[in-house]
Design a protein around this motif. Structure first.
Motif, PDB file in Angstrom:
ATOM      1  N   GLU A  24       1.488 -12.718 -11.957  1.00  0.00           N
ATOM      2  CA  GLU A  24       0.186 -12.077 -11.970  1.00  0.00           C
ATOM      3  C   GLU A  24      -0.269 -11.664 -10.570  1.00  0.00           C
ATOM      4  O   GLU A  24      -0.912 -10.622 -10.390  1.00  0.00           O
ATOM      5  CB  GLU A  24      -0.844 -13.013 -12.591  1.00  0.00           C
ATOM      6  N   HIS A  25       0.122 -12.466  -9.565  1.00  0.00           N
ATOM      7  CA  HIS A  25      -0.378 -12.205  -8.214  1.00  0.00           C
ATOM      8  C   HIS A  25       0.731 -11.985  -7.171  1.00  0.00           C
ATOM      9  O   HIS A  25       0.414 -11.658  -6.031  1.00  0.00           O
ATOM     10  CB  HIS A  25      -1.244 -13.386  -7.746  1.00  0.00           C
ATOM     11  N   ILE A  57       8.052  -9.411  -0.059  1.00  0.00           N
ATOM     12  CA  ILE A  57       7.141 -10.213  -0.864  1.00  0.00           C
ATOM     13  C   ILE A  57       5.709  -9.764  -0.585  1.00  0.00           C
ATOM     14  O   ILE A  57       5.358  -9.449   0.559  1.00  0.00           O
ATOM     15  CB  ILE A  57       7.301 -11.729  -0.588  1.00  0.00           C
ATOM     16  N   SER A  58       4.913  -9.679  -1.625  1.00  0.00           N
ATOM     17  CA  SER A  58       3.491  -9.366  -1.482  1.00  0.00           C
ATOM     18  C   SER A  58       2.712 -10.239  -2.453  1.00  0.00           C
ATOM     19  O   SER A  58       3.203 -10.591  -3.542  1.00  0.00           O
ATOM     20  CB  SER A  58       3.220  -7.886  -1.756  1.00  0.00           C
ATOM     21  N   SER A  59       1.498 -10.585  -2.043  1.00  0.00           N
ATOM     22  CA  SER A  59       0.691 -11.495  -2.864  1.00  0.00           C
ATOM     23  C   SER A  59      -0.779 -11.124  -2.773  1.00  0.00           C
ATOM     24  O   SER A  59      -1.294 -10.835  -1.679  1.00  0.00           O
ATOM     25  CB  SER A  59       0.895 -12.941  -2.396  1.00  0.00           C
ATOM     26  N   LYS A  63      -9.164 -11.525  -4.913  1.00  0.00           N
ATOM     27  CA  LYS A  63      -9.458 -10.162  -5.332  1.00  0.00           C
ATOM     28  C   LYS A  63      -9.681  -9.241  -4.146  1.00  0.00           C
ATOM     29  O   LYS A  63      -9.575  -8.022  -4.274  1.00  0.00           O
ATOM     30  CB  LYS A  63     -10.692 -10.162  -6.243  1.00  0.00           C
ATOM     31  N   TRP A  64     -10.004  -9.832  -2.993  1.00  0.00           N
ATOM     32  CA  TRP A  64     -10.321  -9.002  -1.831  1.00  0.00           C
ATOM     33  C   TRP A  64      -9.310  -9.133  -0.670  1.00  0.00           C
ATOM     34  O   TRP A  64      -9.524  -8.554   0.386  1.00  0.00           O
ATOM     35  CB  TRP A  64     -11.717  -9.350  -1.307  1.00  0.00           C
ATOM     36  N   LEU A  65      -8.222  -9.887  -0.881  1.00  0.00           N
ATOM     37  CA  LEU A  65      -7.234 -10.063   0.193  1.00  0.00           C
ATOM     38  C   LEU A  65      -5.810  -9.971  -0.357  1.00  0.00           C
ATOM     39  O   LEU A  65      -5.443 -10.705  -1.286  1.00  0.00           O
ATOM     40  CB  LEU A  65      -7.417 -11.410   0.886  1.00  0.00           C
ATOM     41  N   GLN A  66      -5.034  -9.052   0.221  1.00  0.00           N
ATOM     42  CA  GLN A  66      -3.606  -8.916  -0.105  1.00  0.00           C
ATOM     43  C   GLN A  66      -2.793  -9.072   1.171  1.00  0.00           C
ATOM     44  O   GLN A  66      -3.126  -8.497   2.210  1.00  0.00           O
ATOM     45  CB  GLN A  66      -3.308  -7.550  -0.726  1.00  0.00           C
ATOM     46  N   VAL A  67      -1.717  -9.847   1.114  1.00  0.00           N
ATOM     47  CA  VAL A  67      -0.822 -10.030   2.260  1.00  0.00           C
ATOM     48  C   VAL A  67       0.612  -9.817   1.791  1.00  0.00           C
ATOM     49  O   VAL A  67       0.919  -9.929   0.595  1.00  0.00           O
ATOM     50  CB  VAL A  67      -0.975 -11.439   2.891  1.00  0.00           C
ATOM     51  N   GLY A  68       1.477  -9.529   2.751  1.00  0.00           N
ATOM     52  CA  GLY A  68       2.871  -9.326   2.412  1.00  0.00           C
ATOM     53  C   GLY A  68       3.762  -9.371   3.633  1.00  0.00           C
ATOM     54  O   GLY A  68       3.290  -9.360   4.778  1.00  0.00           O
TER      55      GLY A  68
END
Length: 282
Positions: A24-25, A57-59, A63-68
């Protein structure tokens, strides 16, 4: 000539393995690769091995933060005989119609080479070129409220290369004076060095290139009173690059079976250089 010099086939192999998945994330990808090839020469064939690794890899942490992150590694390992002439040019210029492309067998059964492309390749030392490249990247996207985002990424690259060469003396029967002498009798070929020991040498060379880049930008997009569209953006970029190399050569090997710098006594030659640049934030 083709049957003497070349194989009708050449070894080659290739292997790849990859894994990918998501939840999911989180999304991820991982792959490995290996490739090996050899040339068609019968004597001392060229060999090339390549390896590669890739990972992504990305995660969505919230809801307001994405890192990879991304990772890449490539390696090339090339081995070829250390020759003082090009085998293709030598073979076609001095073919079997002009010089002997074989060997002489003495009464004791010992085989002796003639001076030709076969002997050069058979008695050559090794010439190795190794190149390794690594690239690492990390990124972040931050969206604290509607219409506003902060994007940042950092990339680091490093490339290492090296060369190790052992140029050895070669021996065999010469053919430069074959023919008839003034008494109209055949001239026997002489046996000896056609690459003498004094001109033999070893080489060690290396190069290293490093670079990094940092990028960041802020983006804001809004609609005012359902009539006015407002969009603003600001960013920065910083880059740096460094390169350095060296080359060392030592002539006159004492023993061709020990092609090391500590086993040479002739002329020495060393050089190198370095370079760097910085592109400041703007």
């Amino acid at each position: 000539m083709n049957d003497i010099m070349f194989r009708s086939w050449r070894p080659a192999q290739n292997h790849n393995l990859s894994v990918a998945g998501s939840s999911e994330h989180i999304n991820y990808y991982l792959s490995f690769g290996y490739d090996h090839q050899e040339s068609i020469w019968k004597e001392n064939p060229d060999k090339l091995s390549k390896y590669n690794v890739n990972a992504n890899i990305s995660s969505d942490i919230t809801k307001w933060l994405q890192v990879g992150a991304r990772f890449q590694y490539n390696r090339k390992d090339y081995d070829t005989p250390a020759l003082r002439q090009d085998s293709w040019a030598y073979m076609w210029r001095w073919g079997s119609t002009l010089i002997p492309y074989g060997y002489a067998v003495a009464n004791d059964g010992q085989a002796y080479d003639f001076r030709n492309a076969i002997a050069y390749r058979k008695q050559a030392g090794n010439e190795n070129y190794l190149n390794q490249y690594t690239r690492m990247n990390a990124f972040m996207v931050l969206r604290p409220f509607k219409g506003f985002s902060i994007n940042a990424d950092f990339t680091y690259n490093i490339e290492n290369s090296s060369a190790d060469i052992a140029n050895l003396p070669a021996t065999g029967y010469g053919w430069g004076k074959l023919g008839l002498n003034e008494n109209n009798t055949p001239i026997a070929p002489s046996y000896g060095n056609f690459n003498n020991q004094a001109s033999s040498y070893v080489v060690a060379a290396s190069g290293r290139a490093e670079s990094y880049a940092f990028n960041a930008h802020v983006d804001y997009d809004a609609m005012v009173n359902n009539a006015h569209h407002f969009h603003a953006m600001a960013g920065a970029n910083v880059e740096e690059y460094e390169f350095r190399r060296h080359y060392s050569e030592f002539k006159g090997l004492l023993d061709p079976t020990l092609p090391e710098f500590t086993m040479a006594t002739g002329d020495q030659f060393v050089n190198g250089n370095s370079y760097s640049s910085l592109k400041p934030a703007h």
